[in-house]
Scaffold this motif. Structure first.
Motif, PDB file in Angstrom:
ATOM      1  N   LEU A  58      22.224  49.119  41.848  1.00 37.93           N
ATOM      2  CA  LEU A  58      22.351  48.776  40.416  1.00 37.93           C
ATOM      3  C   LEU A  58      22.515  47.373  40.060  1.00 37.93           C
ATOM      4  O   LEU A  58      22.659  46.454  40.990  1.00 37.93           O
ATOM      5  N   ASN A  59      21.468  46.790  39.332  1.00 43.73           N
ATOM      6  CA  ASN A  59      21.375  45.438  38.914  1.00 43.73           C
ATOM      7  C   ASN A  59      22.549  45.120  37.548  1.00 43.73           C
ATOM      8  O   ASN A  59      22.351  45.765  36.740  1.00 43.73           O
ATOM      9  N   VAL A  60      23.386  44.389  38.094  1.00 44.69           N
ATOM     10  CA  VAL A  60      24.290  44.029  37.180  1.00 44.69           C
ATOM     11  C   VAL A  60      24.150  42.548  36.853  1.00 44.69           C
ATOM     12  O   VAL A  60      23.450  41.556  37.981  1.00 44.69           O
ATOM     13  N   PRO A  61      24.433  41.788  35.632  1.00 48.41           N
ATOM     14  CA  PRO A  61      24.213  40.392  35.773  1.00 48.41           C
ATOM     15  C   PRO A  61      24.943  39.571  36.932  1.00 48.41           C
ATOM     16  O   PRO A  61      26.057  39.472  37.055  1.00 48.41           O
ATOM     17  N   GLY A  62      24.032  39.026  37.579  1.00 50.31           N
ATOM     18  CA  GLY A  62      24.633  37.915  38.729  1.00 50.31           C
ATOM     19  C   GLY A  62      24.473  38.627  39.988  1.00 50.31           C
ATOM     20  O   GLY A  62      25.158  38.161  41.033  1.00 50.31           O
ATOM     21  N   ARG A  87      33.578  52.592  42.124  1.00 43.16           N
ATOM     22  CA  ARG A  87      34.757  51.584  42.690  1.00 43.16           C
ATOM     23  C   ARG A  87      34.233  50.239  42.719  1.00 43.16           C
ATOM     24  O   ARG A  87      34.834  49.196  42.363  1.00 43.16           O
ATOM     25  N   GLN A  88      33.209  49.997  43.273  1.00 49.30           N
ATOM     26  CA  GLN A  88      32.163  48.715  43.048  1.00 49.30           C
ATOM     27  C   GLN A  88      32.388  48.069  41.686  1.00 49.30           C
ATOM     28  O   GLN A  88      32.563  46.737  41.578  1.00 49.30           O
ATOM     29  N   LEU A  89      31.985  48.942  40.698  1.00 49.04           N
ATOM     30  CA  LEU A  89      31.688  48.179  39.448  1.00 49.04           C
ATOM     31  C   LEU A  89      33.252  47.918  38.877  1.00 49.04           C
ATOM     32  O   LEU A  89      33.356  46.808  38.174  1.00 49.04           O
ATOM     33  N   LEU A  90      34.112  48.568  39.071  1.00 52.54           N
ATOM     34  CA  LEU A  90      35.600  48.280  38.602  1.00 52.54           C
ATOM     35  C   LEU A  90      35.988  46.926  39.353  1.00 52.54           C
ATOM     36  O   LEU A  90      36.379  46.084  38.627  1.00 52.54           O
ATOM     37  N   LYS A  91      35.772  46.856  40.616  1.00 51.43           N
ATOM     38  CA  LYS A  91      36.048  45.646  41.353  1.00 51.43           C
ATOM     39  C   LYS A  91      35.103  44.266  40.753  1.00 51.43           C
ATOM     40  O   LYS A  91      35.720  43.405  40.597  1.00 51.43           O
ATOM     41  N   TYR A  92      33.815  44.753  40.346  1.00 51.82           N
ATOM     42  CA  TYR A  92      33.240  43.454  39.931  1.00 51.82           C
ATOM     43  C   TYR A  92      33.587  43.197  38.521  1.00 51.82           C
ATOM     44  O   TYR A  92      33.315  42.060  38.339  1.00 51.82           O
ATOM     45  N   LYS A  93      33.759  44.202  37.657  1.00 50.16           N
ATOM     46  CA  LYS A  93      34.365  43.795  36.307  1.00 50.16           C
ATOM     47  C   LYS A  93      35.595  43.079  36.654  1.00 50.16           C
ATOM     48  O   LYS A  93      35.982  42.179  35.785  1.00 50.16           O
ATOM     49  N   LYS A  95      36.692  40.979  39.011  1.00 51.04           N
ATOM     50  CA  LYS A  95      36.348  39.630  39.264  1.00 51.04           C
ATOM     51  C   LYS A  95      35.891  38.751  38.148  1.00 51.04           C
ATOM     52  O   LYS A  95      35.966  37.726  37.867  1.00 51.04           O
ATOM     53  N   VAL A  96      34.700  39.417  37.390  1.00 50.92           N
ATOM     54  CA  VAL A  96      34.244  38.805  36.162  1.00 50.92           C
ATOM     55  C   VAL A  96      35.349  38.523  34.967  1.00 50.92           C
ATOM     56  O   VAL A  96      35.103  37.338  34.496  1.00 50.92           O
TER      57      VAL A  96
END
Length: 100
Positions: A58-62, A87-93, A95-96
């Motif tokens: 998945l390509n997410v900003p940054g 799970r990775q998206l929730l963790k990334y969100k 942090k952002v």
């Protein structure tokens, strides 16, 4: 979100491609800023059993989030990858949002 599917050493049928679109498309409910998703499906022969390998990027900003699973069926591997990426998206969100 742009979803690109690639099958190596076989031709994926329409049912499998629709399953991928449905599962990976649901990930946009957790983060709406996903730029694109690359799904790579491979057949690996280990001994006498052919294992199905699915890799989703998945390509997410940054950042780039990656999940790779090996299972007996593509559907099971896609399910496990999608859960890992959720799970990775929730963790990334988290942090952002902490940065702002």
């Amino acid at each position: 979100m742009d979803i690109r599917s690639q099958s190596i050493h076989f031709d994926a049928d329409v049912k499998l491609l629709d399953f991928i679109d449905k599962k990976v498309g649901k990930l946009s409910t957790f983060l709406d800023r996903i730029v694109s998703a690359d799904v790579i499906m491979k057949l690996e022969k280990t001994g006498q059993v052919q294992d199905k390998v699915v890799e989703i990027k998945l390509n997410v900003p940054g950042n780039i989030l990656l999940a790779k699973e090996t299972c007996k069926s593509f559907e099971e591997a896609i399910d496990l990858c999608a859960e890992s990426l959720r799970r990775q998206l929730l963790k990334y969100k988290g942090k952002v949002l902490d940065r702002h």
